[in-house]
Every structure is written in C-alpha cells, then in structure tokens.
Design a protein around this motif. Structure first.
Motif, mmCIF file in Angstrom:
data_model
loop_
_atom_site.group_PDB
_atom_site.id
_atom_site.type_symbol
_atom_site.label_atom_id
_atom_site.label_comp_id
_atom_site.label_asym_id
_atom_site.label_seq_id
_atom_site.Cartn_x
_atom_site.Cartn_y
_atom_site.Cartn_z
ATOM 1 N N GLY A 46 -28.879 13.502 -20.702
ATOM 2 C CA GLY A 46 -30.095 14.268 -20.700
ATOM 3 C C GLY A 46 -30.411 14.995 -22.146
ATOM 4 N N ILE A 47 -28.785 15.220 -23.177
ATOM 5 C CA ILE A 47 -28.958 15.740 -24.300
ATOM 6 C C ILE A 47 -29.403 14.780 -25.246
ATOM 7 C CG2 ILE A 47 -27.683 16.957 -25.860
ATOM 8 C CD1 ILE A 47 -25.165 17.484 -23.940
ATOM 9 N N PRO A 48 -30.446 15.891 -26.270
ATOM 10 C CA PRO A 48 -31.535 14.685 -27.187
ATOM 11 C C PRO A 48 -30.235 14.702 -28.525
ATOM 12 C CG PRO A 48 -32.530 16.714 -26.247
ATOM 13 C CD PRO A 48 -31.316 16.581 -25.776
ATOM 14 N N GLY A 49 -29.951 13.514 -28.740
ATOM 15 C CA GLY A 49 -29.727 12.906 -29.724
ATOM 16 C C GLY A 49 -28.064 13.300 -29.422
ATOM 17 N N VAL A 50 -27.916 13.087 -28.459
ATOM 18 C CA VAL A 50 -26.068 12.787 -28.022
ATOM 19 C C VAL A 50 -26.271 12.420 -27.041
ATOM 20 C CG1 VAL A 50 -24.358 14.533 -27.042
ATOM 21 C CG2 VAL A 50 -25.868 15.737 -28.431
ATOM 22 N N SER A 51 -26.326 12.511 -25.347
ATOM 23 C CA SER A 51 -26.527 11.476 -24.691
ATOM 24 C C SER A 51 -27.663 11.354 -23.541
ATOM 25 C CB SER A 51 -25.558 12.655 -23.335
ATOM 26 O OG SER A 51 -26.202 13.718 -22.967
ATOM 27 N N ASP A 52 -29.313 10.985 -24.477
ATOM 28 C CA ASP A 52 -30.524 11.018 -23.731
ATOM 29 C C ASP A 52 -30.619 9.335 -23.192
ATOM 30 O OD1 ASP A 52 -30.314 10.018 -26.580
ATOM 31 O OD2 ASP A 52 -31.680 11.399 -27.351
ATOM 32 N N THR A 53 -29.802 8.375 -23.781
ATOM 33 C CA THR A 53 -29.382 7.254 -22.785
ATOM 34 C C THR A 53 -28.810 7.140 -22.113
ATOM 35 O OG1 THR A 53 -27.624 6.483 -24.599
ATOM 36 C CG2 THR A 53 -30.036 6.207 -25.421
ATOM 37 N N ILE A 54 -27.699 8.278 -21.150
ATOM 38 C CA ILE A 54 -26.470 8.287 -20.232
ATOM 39 C C ILE A 54 -27.579 8.632 -18.835
ATOM 40 C CG2 ILE A 54 -24.584 8.943 -19.197
ATOM 41 C CD1 ILE A 54 -23.764 9.705 -22.521
ATOM 42 N N GLN A 55 -27.351 7.903 -17.557
ATOM 43 C CA GLN A 55 -27.606 8.635 -16.330
ATOM 44 C C GLN A 55 -26.447 8.354 -15.424
ATOM 45 O OE1 GLN A 55 -29.888 6.359 -13.199
ATOM 46 N NE2 GLN A 55 -31.458 7.705 -14.264
ATOM 47 N N VAL A 56 -26.123 9.809 -14.577
ATOM 48 C CA VAL A 56 -25.281 9.874 -13.594
ATOM 49 C C VAL A 56 -25.932 9.883 -12.445
ATOM 50 C CG1 VAL A 56 -23.202 11.288 -13.802
ATOM 51 C CG2 VAL A 56 -23.572 10.833 -16.059
ATOM 52 N N ARG A 57 -24.835 8.871 -11.677
ATOM 53 C CA ARG A 57 -25.282 9.138 -10.912
ATOM 54 C C ARG A 57 -23.975 9.021 -9.492
ATOM 55 N NH1 ARG A 57 -28.552 5.199 -8.718
ATOM 56 N NH2 ARG A 57 -29.526 5.059 -10.568
ATOM 57 N N SER A 58 -24.413 9.686 -8.472
ATOM 58 C CA SER A 58 -23.383 10.019 -7.932
ATOM 59 C C SER A 58 -23.802 9.425 -6.320
ATOM 60 C CB SER A 58 -22.730 10.835 -7.399
ATOM 61 O OG SER A 58 -21.726 11.001 -6.693
ATOM 62 N N ILE A 59 -22.547 8.190 -5.256
ATOM 63 C CA ILE A 59 -23.226 7.813 -4.165
ATOM 64 C C ILE A 59 -22.628 8.313 -3.240
ATOM 65 C CG2 ILE A 59 -23.503 5.852 -3.107
ATOM 66 C CD1 ILE A 59 -25.055 5.494 -5.018
ATOM 67 N N ILE A 60 -22.681 8.625 -1.993
ATOM 68 C CA ILE A 60 -22.407 10.514 -1.334
ATOM 69 C C ILE A 60 -22.668 8.951 0.406
ATOM 70 C CG2 ILE A 60 -21.647 11.501 0.533
ATOM 71 C CD1 ILE A 60 -20.219 11.714 -2.840
ATOM 72 N N GLY A 61 -21.354 8.507 1.115
ATOM 73 C CA GLY A 61 -22.437 7.389 1.977
ATOM 74 C C GLY A 61 -21.325 7.059 3.388
ATOM 75 N N ARG A 62 -21.892 6.647 4.441
ATOM 76 C CA ARG A 62 -20.476 6.373 4.905
ATOM 77 C C ARG A 62 -19.031 6.072 4.631
ATOM 78 N NH1 ARG A 62 -21.891 1.418 9.759
ATOM 79 N NH2 ARG A 62 -19.263 1.727 10.661
ATOM 80 N N MET A 89 -28.080 13.045 -11.396
ATOM 81 C CA MET A 89 -27.257 14.355 -12.444
ATOM 82 C C MET A 89 -28.523 14.799 -13.548
ATOM 83 S SD MET A 89 -24.413 15.197 -15.282
ATOM 84 C CE MET A 89 -22.750 15.204 -13.298
ATOM 85 N N ASN A 90 -28.486 15.996 -13.144
ATOM 86 C CA ASN A 90 -29.347 16.909 -14.269
ATOM 87 C C ASN A 90 -28.595 16.808 -15.107
ATOM 88 O OD1 ASN A 90 -31.982 16.302 -12.303
ATOM 89 N ND2 ASN A 90 -31.369 18.151 -11.577
ATOM 90 N N THR A 91 -30.030 17.521 -16.431
ATOM 91 C CA THR A 91 -29.017 17.713 -17.416
ATOM 92 C C THR A 91 -28.319 18.987 -17.580
ATOM 93 O OG1 THR A 91 -30.709 16.828 -18.816
ATOM 94 C CG2 THR A 91 -29.127 18.190 -20.022
ATOM 95 N N ASP A 92 -28.510 20.250 -16.544
ATOM 96 C CA ASP A 92 -27.906 20.761 -16.253
ATOM 97 C C ASP A 92 -27.060 20.795 -15.053
ATOM 98 O OD1 ASP A 92 -28.999 21.354 -14.120
ATOM 99 O OD2 ASP A 92 -30.121 22.845 -13.643
ATOM 100 N N GLY A 93 -26.518 19.674 -14.878
ATOM 101 C CA GLY A 93 -25.768 19.451 -14.390
ATOM 102 C C GLY A 93 -25.446 19.436 -13.003
ATOM 103 N N SER A 94 -26.700 20.041 -11.643
ATOM 104 C CA SER A 94 -27.343 19.690 -10.553
ATOM 105 C C SER A 94 -27.276 18.475 -10.020
ATOM 106 C CB SER A 94 -28.692 20.813 -10.509
ATOM 107 O OG SER A 94 -29.907 20.732 -11.169
#
Length: 705
Positions: free
Chosen positions: A575-591, A657-662
């Motif tokens: 989500g950094i403008p012009g650097v990573s705004d087309t990137i989405q990061v997800r984490s799956i935590i499950g069974r 993941m948000n841009t601030d790492g949370s």
C-alpha cells in the motif's frame, strides 16, 4: 529506488505479529473451546522457539558488539528493545484470553483449582497422591556455599523457596536458606482430583508441590516461594569446516544445547522481589528478561489436555483425509501403472499422505525396482517410510537417503533414523557442508521392458505422516523423462562431486532459484509495460528476502497486480503509493498450518505455475538445497490456480496486512468462505464422485466465490 528502509518491516516484529494472529484464534468463537485452548498452547510453543533461537542470536550480536542493520535499519539492541515491549504485550493478552477460556470451560464442568479449593476428602486423596507419586520423584536442591546454584535445563520449571529453622536454638538457626524444588517433567503436569460429582477438578503439579513443600524440609518452615521457568539459547553452533564427522559433531552439539545461556525467565504471578533478584543473578539475566505471568507457566501443557476423553463436542469434528482424486478407482492397480499414464497430484491433509507412503512401500517390495533415492528433512518417530526403506535394503535394492541431521529440533530423531537406515544397509548422507538440504524429492528407478524408467515424487512438505495430517502441502508424482533426468542429476549433485548440470525442469537453490524468481517477476513487468494483463500470486510461509521484495516493489510500480498469501513473516510493506499499491498481503490462520509454497505468473496468458520447498527468504535461496518445479499438465495447473483462488476468497480466517504492518481479520457474515473448510469439502466430493475431475467439483464453488 526500492531500498529505502522505511519500505521494510523488521523480521522479528513481523514474526511476533504472526504469533498474535495465532493467539487471536483462541478468542474466535467459531473454533471449538478445547481447540481455542490448543491455540493458546501453540502460541506458547512458538514463543519458546522464538526466544531460544531468534532472541538468543540477537543477544550474541549485542554482547559481541556486532553492529549489523537489518532491512528496516534496526541493529540488535534496537530489535531486542522492541521485541521486549511487543512480546510482553503479547503475553499479557495471552493470559487474559486464557482466563476467558478457562472460565468457559467451567460451564462445561471443567475446573482448574488450587489445593485450598478442595474438600477435606479431596485433600486426603491429594496428600496420598503426593506421598506415593510426587514425593519419591522430587529432589530438593540446597543452595549455599557447599551447594552452588544448580544447573537448570532448558524449559524446565522449578520452585525456589526461602526457609529457616522452625525452632531457633542458636544464632545459626536464624539463618535464612534458599533451596530449589525441581518440578519433574516425568510426571503429569495436570492432575485430576476425584470429585464424586459431574464436575471435574484439575490441579497443576507445581501447586501440589508448593502446597506440600514443607515435607521436603523437615524441621524448617517455608518463608517464601516462587515458581519459575528458564528458557535457554538452543541454537547449535557447528564448525562444519573443522568437523571430521558431521554426525558426531551434531551429537556433541545436542548435548551442549541443554546448557546454552539463559535468555528468558518466566515467573508465575508477581513473584517475590528478593527471590526474583536471586534467580536473575544466578542465571545471569537482567530484570527486563523476566516475564511475570498472570497464570500457570508453560501453556504447552494444554496440548495433551485438549485431547481429554469425553469432550468431542469441544473439538473440531474429526476429518479423515480422503483418497487422492487422481487415484480413486485405481485401487487395484500398481501405483507405477497409474503414474505411467498421467501425473498424479496430491493435496494434504485433505487427501491422504498414505499415497506417498504407499509409493515408497510398493517400491520396496516391487521386484522390478532397482533403486530408491530420497531426501528426508523431518520424519516422524515411527515412520512407515523409514520402515519401507529398510525393507527395500533388505530386498537387495540400492537405497540412498540424504538425512538432514541439521533440521532444527529434529536433530536427535534424524540421527536415530539415520543409524537405523545405515544398520539396514542403506547408504546415508548426513547433509552437505555449509548447506541444509530442505528439498522434498523421492526417485524410484524401475526396470521395465528392458528399459529403465524413473518415477519421481516432488513436494512442498516433509516426508512426515504425522505433520501431513496437520499441515497443508502438496506434491506430484511423475515419470516424465525430463524430470527423471533432473532427479538423477540432483542426487548425483548432493551425493558426490558432480558439477551442476543444465537442468531440464528443476530450479535449484542455491544455484539458480533466486535468479529464476527474479526473472519471472521481470517477465511480468515486461507484460505490464506492453499493456498486457500482469499478475502474480505467491503463497508461502515467509517473505523477507530484500532483493525479491525490491523486485516485487518494482513490479507493483509498473502496474503488476500481486496477491501474496504469507502465513508468517512478511517484511514487505503493502500500500505504499507508487511503490506497492497494487500488492495485497494476506495471512490464513486456521485449523491446519498453512505450509505449501505455490506460485503463479500470468505471463501474458501462458499461466505458469510452480510448487516449491522454498520460501522467499535469504536462508532458503542462499543457504539451503531447495527445489522449485513447474507444473505443466493443464488439469493440475488449473487445480492449483483454483486452490489459490479459494485462499484469496477466504473471508473467515484471512488477515489482511495494513500499510503500517498491522493486520485486520476479515469475518464476513454473508457468503462465508473458509478456504480450509472448502478444500475439505472438495476432497470429500472428489473422492466420492471419481467420474468428475477435481476441477469440475470446484466449479460450483467458484460461482459462490
């Protein structure tokens, strides 16, 4: 352009965020209650390893004056300070959640109590249990001029007591003394006390020992006591250049591991300041190294408790892995006949790992099989694969096994398995100097019609039947000649002095894996520049290689859409403008623990798909022998892309993941999709309807997505 340290997160703090996501599952009410307790235990187990390895390593850097900055421009001192704050905050939340879970267990008539809560009848029983079971095992350890502070092994629990003579007859009798009561790990940590009602009472072993502690010090009275647990540096230091025998060096290092420097002290409750200072000084720790816990120490004890009989309704509904869809209807055939017709794809734990075990077992018994070659990184203690390899050697087949004895925390078991294999006549390689062999590959060489055919299994996960029921992984069986040639070259490379060949299909670390990853991202960048659809999906456990992250930033800046499914550490900042705004990061935590590494590159419509044993981390790309292989059969490519789509559609167990790492957890009330639950359903339907392909089974579900 993409090297700015503000574009990167610190590895250790990113890992702590991962453990926070694990912890969050303990308050997710869609998880059964005992499974929520299990997630609390997993969080503790994860923290133990984190302190034993990662924190210990940073301590070494700080103590030796090594100033080394990470991608986020943090040195060891800054990292340790941030870790201390973050880890203590995490533990406070963990114990708050624990109290919630224990309170809810009381609604199920499960109570964790103290001796003071018991009736006189129950106390009589407890006293008898103490005298007959506990007292003979516990050995009190005096600490004075004649008895130096004892060595306390890694992860052991102890109670320190301050005592003095009950009757003072001399000045010496007034002297206050210190002693240690080890909490024996050979006894059950959780003891059930008879209640004679529908309620069930459980009491912790350390509480019993503390309650009856005066029995160990006849003639003395207890002034104060404090229960604590020590965590030590467990990283192994091996001089592979000087080691004449790697196996013996590993065995010696394992003995040293128990005596590593202390890195953390955990205390039950607030503790006593005087006793706390004494223990800290004795262990050469600082006050900030102490974690004061609002509850019992070492929540790993709940792993066994979560399997308590009679409470199936508080656990996940049992799931029995299905027959792999590609093998349904072929039960009477040899696995080699099936593979000869077409490649077989298997997806664990949704499809049974027994297919892999049977592959090795059939090879061991088949008179046409001449040789079996395999890499083993982590194997279960009672491994059917080890038994099959031994049978193969007994049957006169050539068996070559690379047993990675440097696999962290599995070293002792792997050494034991290696000895068994050697005794049976297998040729065992213990690993390569300076590298860990982390690839997952088996090759079976078979004589057929006066020709030699090679059958190869390649996978993302270990040859471990136990973890294969808990981890998501996948693999492929093939007898494609190009894969067979590469497999032969690969084993020659790791077992002898062969130079690297010109690979047909294999992509191998540390030889060319990094370069190939970067090249595939570059190709996607070129597609974007030409105005073509450019898209990358990467599913892995960890992402922290700075060169790869920088290349992903470059791709994003050129308009490449990038979806990353990263279970654990991720140092990339989306989500950094012009650097990573087309990137989405997800984490799956499950069974199940998400473990497979799958990669997709659009490449202008060519749709290239890979499975790999390697995460995008420096250690995987530089310091390990890893494999990445292309999946070329159309139906298998479609299936893997379908699996990735399901993960990207998850709106129940996904954390974005948000841009601030949370991270924010997605929980949709309408059209809920849980990837793991959906994949269980897919596997079950495919095994019951063999006339339909897995892709056909998935189609109605895609409409839902």
């Amino acid at each position: 352009m993409f090297q700015d340290h503000t574009y990167y997160f610190n590895r250790e703090l990113s890992w702590l965020k991962f453990n926070q996501r694990v912890l969050q599952e303990s308050i997710d009410t869609t998880n059964p209650l005992l499974e929520r307790l299990r997630f609390l235990a997993i969080t503790s187990s994860n923290l133990d390893e984190f302190f034993m390895i990662r924190v210990a390593g940073l301590r070494h850097q700080e103590e030796n004056g090594i100033v080394k900055y990470d991608a986020a421009h943090m040195d060891a001192k800054a990292q340790l300070k941030a870790i201390d704050e973050s880890a203590k905050r995490l533990v406070r939340v963990q114990y708050t959640y624990l109290q919630h879970v224990l309170k809810q267990l009381e609604e199920e008539n499960i109570f964790f109590v103290k001796p003071a809560d018991l009736t006189s009848t129950q106390l009589d029983w407890l006293h008898q249990y103490f005298e007959q079971v506990i007292y003979p095992v516990v050995t009190p350890l005096a600490v004075d001029s004649g008895h130096p502070f004892p060595f306390l092994a890694n992860k052991t629990m102890n109670t320190v007591v301050q005592i003095k003579r009950a009757v003072e007859e001399s000045e010496e009798d007034k002297e206050v003394k210190i002693a240690i009561l080890p909490i024996p790990s050979v006894l059950n940590r959780i003891v059930e006390v008879p209640t004679y009602t529908e309620k069930r009472y459980f009491i912790y072993l350390e509480d019993i020992i503390t309650y009856y502690s005066e029995a160990f010090f006849v003639g003395y009275e207890i002034l104060k006591s404090m229960t604590f647990r020590v965590t030590r540096d467990a990283d192994l230091e091996i001089d592979e250049e000087e080691a004449q025998d790697l196996l013996r060096e590993m065995e010696e290092s394992l003995r040293r591991r128990r005596r590593g420097a202390s890195v953390r002290l955990e205390v039950a409750g607030e503790g006593d300041e005087g006793l706390l200072e004494f223990i800290l000084n004795s262990l050469q720790l600082k006050p900030q190294d102490a974690f004061k816990l609002n509850g019992p120490l070492d929540l790993c004890m709940y792993f066994g408790f979560c399997d308590i009989d009679g409470y199936d309704h508080l656990r996940y509904t049992p799931f029995e892995p299905c027959e792999p869809a590609d093998l349904v209807g072929h039960e009477e055939e040899s696995v080699f006949d099936v593979i000869r017709r077409e490649d077989i794809f298997v997806h664990h734990p949704f499809e049974t790992f027994k297919a892999v075990e049977d592959f090795v077992a059939q090879a061991a018994q088949d008179p046409q099989v001449l040789a079996i070659k395999q890499t083993l990184y982590r194997v279960s203690g009672n491994s059917p694969i080890i038994s099959s390899l031994i049978k193969a050697a007994d049957n006169g087949k050539q068996v070559t096994v690379l047993m990675e004895v440097k696999a962290r925390f599995d070293e002792a078991n792997n050494i034991l398995m290696a000895r068994r294999l050697e005794k049976a006549g297998c040729h065992v390689i213990y690993g390569l100097k300076g590298l860990k062999t982390h690839s997952k590959i088996t090759m079976v060489v078979r004589r057929e019609d006066d020709a030699i055919r090679r059958y190869v299994h390649l996978a993302t996960g270990n040859y471990n039947g136990k973890t294969a029921r808990l981890y998501t992984d996948c693999g492929i069986f093939t007898c494609n000649d190009q894969y067979g040639e590469d497999a032969s070259s690969f084993f020659n490379l790791i077992s002898g002095y062969s130079d690297p060949p010109m690979w047909n299909k294999f992509i191998v670390a540390p030889l060319n894996l990094r370069e190939k990853i970067l090249a595939h991202i570059d190709e996607e960048i070129e597609c974007a520049k030409r105005g073509e659809e450019a898209y990358i999906i990467g599913k892995m456990n960890s992402l922290l290689d700075k060169e790869v992250v920088a290349k992903l930033y470059e791709a994003s800046s050129q308009g490449v859409k990038i979806d990353l499914i990263v279970r654990g550490i991720c140092t990339l900042r989306p989500g950094i403008p012009g650097v990573s705004d087309t990137i989405q990061v997800r984490s799956i935590i499950g069974r199940f623990l998400e473990h497979h590494r799958l990669f997709y590159f659009r490449h202008g419509g060519k749709d290239e798909v890979f499975l790999s044993s390697a995460d995008w981390m420096p250690r995987n790309l530089n310091e390990r022998v890893e494999l990445m292989i292309p999946i070329e059969e159309k139906r298998h490519k479609e299936r893997i892309v379908g699996i990735l789509k399901i993960y990207l559609a998850d709106n129940q167990k996904a954390h974005i993941m948000n841009t601030d790492g949370s991270y924010r957890k997605i929980v949709a009330r309408e059209n809920p999709i849980s990837a793991q639950s959906l994949l269980m359903k897919v596997a079950k339907q495919a095994s019951e309807k063999p006339k339909l392909t897995v892709i056909e089974q998935m189609q109605p579900m895609y409409k839902k997505i």
